[in-house]
Design a protein around this motif. Sequence first.
Motif, PDB file in Angstrom:
ATOM      1  N   GLN A 140       6.040   2.933   4.149  1.00  9.26           N
ATOM      2  CA  GLN A 140       4.919   3.832   4.142  1.00  9.26           C
ATOM      3  C   GLN A 140       5.384   5.202   4.566  1.00  9.26           C
ATOM      4  O   GLN A 140       6.497   5.370   5.003  1.00  9.26           O
ATOM      5  N   PHE A 157       3.168  -0.819  -3.898  1.00  3.36           N
ATOM      6  CA  PHE A 157       2.228  -1.868  -4.275  1.00  3.36           C
ATOM      7  C   PHE A 157       2.714  -2.679  -5.465  1.00  3.36           C
ATOM      8  O   PHE A 157       2.469  -3.881  -5.548  1.00  3.36           O
ATOM      9  N   SER A 158       3.397  -2.051  -6.408  1.00  7.62           N
ATOM     10  CA  SER A 158       3.872  -2.796  -7.575  1.00  7.62           C
ATOM     11  C   SER A 158       4.820  -3.910  -7.167  1.00  7.62           C
ATOM     12  O   SER A 158       4.864  -4.978  -7.786  1.00  7.62           O
ATOM     13  N   GLU A 183      -5.071  -4.380  -2.947  1.00  9.34           N
ATOM     14  CA  GLU A 183      -5.244  -3.247  -3.843  1.00  9.34           C
ATOM     15  C   GLU A 183      -6.116  -2.153  -3.223  1.00  9.34           C
ATOM     16  O   GLU A 183      -5.980  -0.977  -3.551  1.00  9.34           O
ATOM     17  N   ASN A 184      -7.005  -2.525  -2.314  1.00  2.30           N
ATOM     18  CA  ASN A 184      -7.976  -1.568  -1.798  1.00  2.30           C
ATOM     19  C   ASN A 184      -7.818  -1.261  -0.320  1.00  2.30           C
ATOM     20  O   ASN A 184      -8.672  -0.580   0.262  1.00  2.30           O
ATOM     21  N   GLN A 206       0.187   6.764   2.769  1.00  2.00           N
ATOM     22  CA  GLN A 206      -0.473   6.415   1.511  1.00  2.00           C
ATOM     23  C   GLN A 206       0.490   6.505   0.336  1.00  2.00           C
ATOM     24  O   GLN A 206       0.461   5.661  -0.561  1.00  2.00           O
ATOM     25  N   SER A 207       1.354   7.493   0.345  1.00  2.00           N
ATOM     26  CA  SER A 207       2.275   7.664  -0.787  1.00  2.00           C
ATOM     27  C   SER A 207       3.215   6.478  -0.900  1.00  2.00           C
ATOM     28  O   SER A 207       3.498   5.982  -2.008  1.00  2.00           O
ATOM     29  N   ASP A 208       3.737   5.991   0.209  1.00  2.00           N
ATOM     30  CA  ASP A 208       4.617   4.826   0.181  1.00  2.00           C
ATOM     31  C   ASP A 208       3.854   3.570  -0.232  1.00  2.00           C
ATOM     32  O   ASP A 208       4.379   2.712  -0.945  1.00  2.00           O
ATOM     33  N   LEU A 209       2.598   3.468   0.224  1.00  2.00           N
ATOM     34  CA  LEU A 209       1.789   2.301  -0.133  1.00  2.00           C
ATOM     35  C   LEU A 209       1.577   2.249  -1.636  1.00  2.00           C
ATOM     36  O   LEU A 209       1.664   1.194  -2.261  1.00  2.00           O
ATOM     37  N   GLN A 210       1.301   3.396  -2.236  1.00  2.00           N
ATOM     38  CA  GLN A 210       1.055   3.426  -3.680  1.00  2.00           C
ATOM     39  C   GLN A 210       2.292   3.040  -4.477  1.00  2.00           C
ATOM     40  O   GLN A 210       2.207   2.299  -5.455  1.00  2.00           O
ATOM     41  N   THR A 211       3.446   3.527  -4.055  1.00  2.00           N
ATOM     42  CA  THR A 211       4.665   3.213  -4.805  1.00  2.00           C
ATOM     43  C   THR A 211       5.118   1.785  -4.556  1.00  2.00           C
ATOM     44  O   THR A 211       5.751   1.176  -5.424  1.00  2.00           O
TER      45      THR A 211
END
Length: 924
Positions: free
Chosen positions: A22, A166-167, A210-211, A159-164
């Motif tokens: 994260q 998540f895949s 996801e949320n 948040q940026s690390d979480l988004q990348t």
Amino acid sequence: MCKAWLARVCAALLVAVGVLAQAQTAPSATPAPAPIGAAQFFTEVEGIREYRLPNGLRVLLAPDASKPTTTVNIVYRVGSRHENYGETGMAHLLEHLVFKGTATRGNIMQELNRRGMRFNGTTSYDRTNYFETFSASEDNLRWALEMEADRMVNSRIAQSDLQTEFSVVRNEMEMGENNASRVLWQRMAAAAFDWHNYGKSTIGARSDVENVRIENLQAFYRQYYQPDNAVLVLAGSFDRDAALNLVESSLGQIPRPARKLLPAYTQDPVQDGAREVRVNRVGDTPLLGVLYHTAPASHPDATAVAALAEILGDTPNGRLHKALVEGGQAVSVGPWNFALDQTGYIIFMAELAQEQPAAAARQTLRTQLENLAQQPITAAELERAKTAMLADIESTLNSPQSLALRLTDSIAQGDWRLFFLHRDRVQALQLEDVQRVAQNYFTDSNATWGEFIPTQQPQRAAMPAPVDLDAVLRNYQGQAAIEEGEAFDASPVNIENRTRRLTLPGGMQLALLSKKNRGATVVGQLRLHMGDEASLMGQSTASDLAADLLMRGAGKYSRAELSALLERLNTQMSVSGNGQELLLQFVTRRKHVAQVLELVRDVLRQPRFAPEEFARAVQESVTALEAGRKDPNAMARQALAQALAVYPPGDVRASQTVDQALAELRSTTLEDVRRFHARFYGADHAEFALVGDFDAQAVPAQIDTLLGDWMSPARYARLPSLLRPEKPGSTLLQAPDKANAFYLAALPLALRDDMPDFVPLILADAVLGGGSKSRLSERLRQQDGISYGAGSSLSVDSWEPVAMWRLYALYAPDKLPVLRRSVEEELARLLAQGITADELADAKKSMLEQRKLNRSQDSALASALLHQMATGRTMDFSAALDAAIGAAKLDDVNAALRRHLRPQQLLHVYAGDFAKFGMPGLAP
């Protein structure tokens, strides 16, 4: 131990993808390097020393110079069981995100790779751990410890690390969803646990992951990633003193957090029956599994369960392999033993070939697991299991890295020393221990069965997308507004002035209160009186069944047709009756009144009495009576009624035991019911109250046409109520396997509702137990905290001076001594001190408001009008009662209380599962 096809599954049971991070700067928690305390030696077991730092960190040092490597393993006592609603998968997400780095340190995964260290992170139910193994050197050790200290409190949870990332997590989820055995395992665990998070997969719900809000992740991280919730394990080649100094200068500099970790308290009740799940998915391999709850890993039973996993599930020597695989009923079979902190469970799962029937394999599996009393474990089987288990432990002890990682689960289970205690328990394990444990846990009521059924084209329900309510309701106008009712004055005077009272030529009394209601609603209540003491003798069950059958088909309507018609008419209708009375009630609308009155005629005068409905009514009554045998509430009420019985056997007012009632039910025939209806039913002794929006001119004539000529052949004389005798004492009734107990006490009184002491006593009862602020409720619920519901009630007759004062309470069986003491003390205090002026004022206000509220409710008002017709009263009696309540004096209330309430004359009945708390009997 995992063998053959289970090896890949067991490897997947720990969610171990340590490649996430994260990136939002958390406030730096590393202070200036001022010493905050040195490590203190705590204990040593077999060369492993435990030290404790002032900030709460526990440090285990397991030096071994025989191999030139060092392993650092830090274990946080947080896992998926610590997650809250909507946050499943959070512990695992954090495992990924702490690899992303801190404000002063780059991507930790890249740094670990650059230094040639072997590393990973894993998440399970009870813990999360991070480890790295590297060539032994002071530089590598210092870097590893400083890195762990940094990411313990300074990880970028962004948040940026979480988004990348998540895949990656999604891919891990999909891997699990593609694994049939893992899917089945998760469904079985979910079915086996009602409340505990052990029933949820560590990977979490896709929707949660996801949320998830980054703020929630950060809060979770700050809560649990702290030194007082961590254990550091160093194993391999290092100098003990130098290593300890490095720990103190890195992790030891983190301040102890101010927050307190509260112990988890959620526990599932003992499973009370077998459960079953099926999974229909595309696949080739059928699977069959069974799960049993077991003891926590720290309990001695857990060692026996581990031995049973080996004895039963080993390949090729286990019983299940021999019975199922060698028996041609399965391809392979094996155990998954979950030794956990708060409770455990074990799964035995079999892989079947397409042509091998699951039913046969299931029967064999059940026989092998649940019939061990007939096929006891042998000494040879236990010896083989112990040998295998001890060999595995010895192998772990011989490898510093394996030991460092193996201690992870012991730490999660409560303490690292459990690893050695478990070995000692294996060595001491006796045949009788294993047999006892098997027979205790491997039972049908403790089982959850699962079956994976390969399905080429599985059918799935189509679930809609979330509704955009703003869009749906943006221009919504609704339909025509419901017709409003009048502003009705619910005072006794107005009600009496608005009520039309008349008697039909046939004898029925009518009380008609016509008023405009919202929605044009109408409430009707009709009571029939029948028979006398002699003619009704022995007719109790026939009377009950006749009333029960009236709504099960009448006139030209079957039961289903009658129900459908009432639905079309938007009408609710019910019938109840016993002994000498029958009550029919309905709620309808103005436009349907005429048709509903015709249905009332059909239901009362033309019941079908269908044989199949009679059989169902009898069976339903039998089932209800049987259910009451072990229900504490029903047991207490019946015991009290039997103890205070005054009517002879056969009298419709007499109370019956369950066996007596069952005997009468089974001996009563449909012909008996038909005869009872023909002989006793009629409207010549009846009252009919109608309240609401109806045609006051048309209704009386229609009622007279429908029911006016309906006369009962039998003579009617009201059965007088007899005063019950006082029978002081205490009775304890055992209700096995019931979590709640019921208390009931009774005191008969010679009181009628028009006597001088009536008003003082109903006010005194309101103070004692008539509401949430009553003495009993305050004591048992608010002060003692032992009862969900406690209170008292005073039932008083309008004809004879017969009344009953009752006390009641729901409570846990082990709180019986507290209940007895509290009730005794509250009664004594009430009599000694009396009620206070404030309590009397509150009781008056509450009672008058309740009476006013009842007069504003059409159903309650109809009931009051019925009672007035039967007693020859009007609303004037109600007005006078209101006045008497308002004028009641404190001295009069306390004087009446002391005249009538005599605690020493109470009959107390206690029903519950007291035996397991050492209360087999009760002194009076």
